[in-house]
Design an enzyme around this catalytic site. Structure first.
Site, mmCIF file in Angstrom:
data_model
loop_
_atom_site.group_PDB
_atom_site.id
_atom_site.type_symbol
_atom_site.label_atom_id
_atom_site.label_comp_id
_atom_site.label_asym_id
_atom_site.label_seq_id
_atom_site.Cartn_x
_atom_site.Cartn_y
_atom_site.Cartn_z
ATOM 1 N N ASP A 43 -2.829 -4.962 34.525
ATOM 2 C CA ASP A 43 -2.007 -4.632 33.548
ATOM 3 C C ASP A 43 -3.175 -4.793 32.478
ATOM 4 O O ASP A 43 -3.958 -5.626 32.424
ATOM 5 C CB ASP A 43 -0.740 -5.365 33.236
ATOM 6 C CG ASP A 43 0.189 -5.757 34.326
ATOM 7 O OD1 ASP A 43 0.432 -4.569 34.740
ATOM 8 O OD2 ASP A 43 0.480 -6.512 34.860
ATOM 9 N N ASP A 46 -1.454 -18.749 23.953
ATOM 10 C CA ASP A 46 -1.167 -19.627 24.851
ATOM 11 C C ASP A 46 -2.529 -20.483 25.289
ATOM 12 O O ASP A 46 -2.727 -21.768 24.695
ATOM 13 C CB ASP A 46 -0.217 -19.502 25.975
ATOM 14 C CG ASP A 46 -0.739 -18.323 26.914
ATOM 15 O OD1 ASP A 46 -2.085 -17.846 26.757
ATOM 16 O OD2 ASP A 46 0.016 -17.868 27.849
ATOM 17 N N ASP A 55 -3.208 -5.051 28.433
ATOM 18 C CA ASP A 55 -2.573 -4.990 26.881
ATOM 19 C C ASP A 55 -3.445 -4.723 25.853
ATOM 20 O O ASP A 55 -4.734 -5.021 25.965
ATOM 21 C CB ASP A 55 -2.131 -6.522 27.053
ATOM 22 C CG ASP A 55 -0.963 -6.775 27.972
ATOM 23 O OD1 ASP A 55 -0.456 -5.742 28.794
ATOM 24 O OD2 ASP A 55 -0.605 -7.957 28.110
#
Length: 449
Positions: free
Chosen positions: A62, A141, A64
Site C-alpha cells: 500500500d 503513531d 499512502d
C-alpha cells in the site's frame, strides 16, 4: 493536543544520494497522484509504512500520500476520487484495483478555524483539523512511520528521529504513551504487529502501559478489531504476531477464549495453533489463498472442544453439545472481534465435522467425503494430530481412504457400526495392482510375416 508534549526534533533531510528509495519500487498509481498534486502547486509526500518499508529494502503493498490539499481540493484534481470517512476524512484515488489513500496534514491545535476534532474520555472519535507537515508528523503513531518522501526533490524528511529507530530496529511511540493509547487503543495492537512484521523490539516506554491499558481494547469497535486481526494473521507473519500478542499480554483482550484455553497448559492445543499459523504464513509466501474462517477455527478450537466434551459427559447429545459449544464461543468472540457470518458458518462446520471423522461406517464415510467442507475439516484434523496418537492414526486413515477408488473403499468399509470390514491397506494394494495391470498383446498382430 499540545505540540510540546510530542517528541519534536530538528528536521533531518536525507537527500536522494543518502537513501535507497527508488521510484522504480513505488507504484505507478502513487507516482501519478504525487506528481499531479505537486504540479497543481500542493505539497505531496509518500508517507508512513511505505516509506519505512522502502528504506528497509521491502516492497510495500500500500502507498499512502500526505498533502496540504484538503479532501475537497484533492477531489477536484482527480475524477477517479471518492471521499470517505467521518472519523478521519480521506480521499481515495482509484486506479483499477489499486487505491491510493490521500490524507490532508493533520494539525495539533484544537483551536483551528478549519475542520473539527471531537474527543471523548481521551479517545479521538473525530479528527479533521488540518495543519502543517510538522504537526502531521507529531500526530503519527511511531517514529518509523513519520517519515516523508518528497516527490519534488526525492529527499526523505524526518521530523521525529525515525531514521535512527530504523537503524536501531526499535519501535518508539511519538508522544506520551498513556495519552496516545487513550486516544486510540489499537496502537497497542499495531505495536505488536509491526514488531512481529519488522522483527523490531518495542521500546520499554511504549510497552509498559499494555497491562494497565489493555482493557481499553474492549471499547474498540469489533469490526475494526476484525480488520486488525486480518492484518496480524493473514499477511505472512501470523505466527510471530501471535507470539508477540502473548508476550505483550494483549492476546486475552482480543481472543479471551484462546487465552483461557492456553492458560490450562494444553501443549497439543498450542502446537495446533502455531502449526496452523505457520501453514498460513507459508501459503501467503507462496501466493496461495487463505481464509479467515480456518484461522479463527484454529484459534478458538480449544474452548469449543473443551465445552463440547464437558456437555457430552453431562449426558447431552453429541451433535447438540458441539453445536451449542460452537454458538457459545462464537458469540463471545464476536463481542470482541466481529467475525462476519459467512466465516462463522464455515468455522462451525469445520468443528462439527471433527467427531464425524471417527464414524467409520460405509454410508457415513461417503457422506462425509461428499461434504462441501470436507477438505477444510480434513486439513483441520491433520492439525490435531498432536492431540493423541489416535487422532494421528485417524488422519492417516482418512488420507489413505481418499486415494482409493469408490468401489474399493466401499468393499473395505463396514455397513454399520460393529460389522466386519475389509482391510484398508489390502484394498489399497489391490487397487494399485489393478491400475498397473496391462493387456497382453494378441498373437499374430505383431506385423511380422
Amino acid at each position: 493536543m499540545n505540540p510540546k508534549s510530542r517528541n519534536h526534533q530538528a528536521l533531518h533531510v536525507i537527500t536522494r544520494e543518502q537513501h535507497t528509495i527508488s521510484r522504480k519500487n513505488i507504484s505507478k498509481a502513487a507516482l501519478r497522484v504525487l506528481y499531479r498534486l505537486n504540479e497543481a502547486g500542493y505539497d505531496a509526500y509518500l508517507v508512513g509504512g511505505a516509506v519505512r518499508d522502502l528504506l528497509l529494502g521491502g516492497h510495500p503493498k500500500d502507498f499512502d500520500v500526505a498533502t496540504n490539499a484538503t479532501p475537497d481540493e484533492v477531489k477536484k484534481l482527480f475524477r477517479n476520487c471518492r471521499l470517505i470517512g467521518r472519523r478521519f476524512r480521506l480521499a481515495h484515488v482509484v486506479y483499477g484495483n489499486e487505491i491510493i489513500e490521500v490524507a490532508t496534514f493533520r494539525g495539533t491545535s484544537e483551536e483551528q478555524s478549519e475542520g473539527d476534532r471531537h474527543i471523548v474520555d481521551g479517545r479521538i472519535v473525530r479528527d479533521n483539523v488540518w495543519g502543517s507537515i510538522e504537526e502531521d508528523a507529531l500526530r503519527r503513531d511511531f517514529r518509523v512511520n513519520a517519515m516523508y518522501y518528497d516527490i519534488s526533490d526525492f529527499s526523505v524528511r524526518d521530523y521525529v528521529g525515525g531514521m535512527q529507530d530504523l537503524h536501531d530496529r526499535v519501535l518508539r511511540l511519538i508522544g506520551d504513551p498513556q495519552t496516545r493509547y487513550h486516544e486510540d487503543p489499537v496502537r497497542m495492537l499495531r505495536a505488536a504487529r509491526l514488531a512481529a512484521k519488522l522483527d523490531f523490539r518495542i521500546d520499554s516506554s511504549a510497552s509498559a502501559p499494555f497491562a494497565e491499558l489493555g482493557p481499553l481494547l474492549s471499547g474498540v469497535a469489533p469490526a475494526r478489531l476484525f480488520d486488525e486481526s486480518l492484518k496480524m494473521f493473514l499477511t505472512g507473519h501470523g505466527l510471530k504476531s501471535f507470539r508477540m500478542l502473548e508476550q505483550c499480554g494483549l492476546l486475552k483482550f482480543m481472543f479471551p477464549a484462546t487465552a483461557r484455553a492456553l492458560k490450562r497448559g494444553d501443549k497439543a492445543l498450542r502446537a495446533l495453533i502455531e502449526h496452523g499459523l505457520e501453514n498460513t504464513d507459508a501459503r501467503v509466501a507462496e501466493g496461495k489463498s487463505v481464509t479467515p474462517a480456518f484461522l479463527f477455527a484454529v484459534l478458538l478450537w480449544g474452548e469449543v472442544r473443551d465445552l463440547a466434551h464437558t456437555w457430552t459427559t453431562q449426558g447431552k447429545d453429541d451433535n447438540d453439545a458441539w453445536s451449542r459449544a460452537a454458538v457459545h464461543v462464537v458469540a463471545e468472540q464476536c463481542q470482541r472481534v466481529a467475525i462476519p457470518r459467512r466465516f462463522t458458518i464455515t468455522m462451525e462446520e469445520i468443528w462439527s465435522l471433527q467427531p464425524r471423522f471417527e464414524q467409520i461406517q460405509r454410508k457415513k464415510v461417503f457422506r462425509l467425503l461428499a461434504h462441501p467442507r470436507f477438505r477444510a475439516a480434513f486439513d483441520f484434523l491433520l492439525l490435531r494430530a498432536a492431540e493423541s496418537p489416535a487422532i494421528g492414526e485417524l488422519g492417516q486413515w482418512w488420507a489413505h481412504a481418499q486415494q482409493l477408488p469408490h468401489e474399493t473403499l466401499a468393499a473395505a468399509l463396514p455397513l454399520h457400526h460393529g460389522a466386519p470390514a475389509g482391510d484398508l491397506d489390502t484394498a489399497r494394494a489391490g487397487a494399485t495392482r489393478k491400475r498397473k495391470r496391462r493387456r497382453k498383446p494378441t498373437a499374430g498382430k505383431s506385423g511380422a510375416g
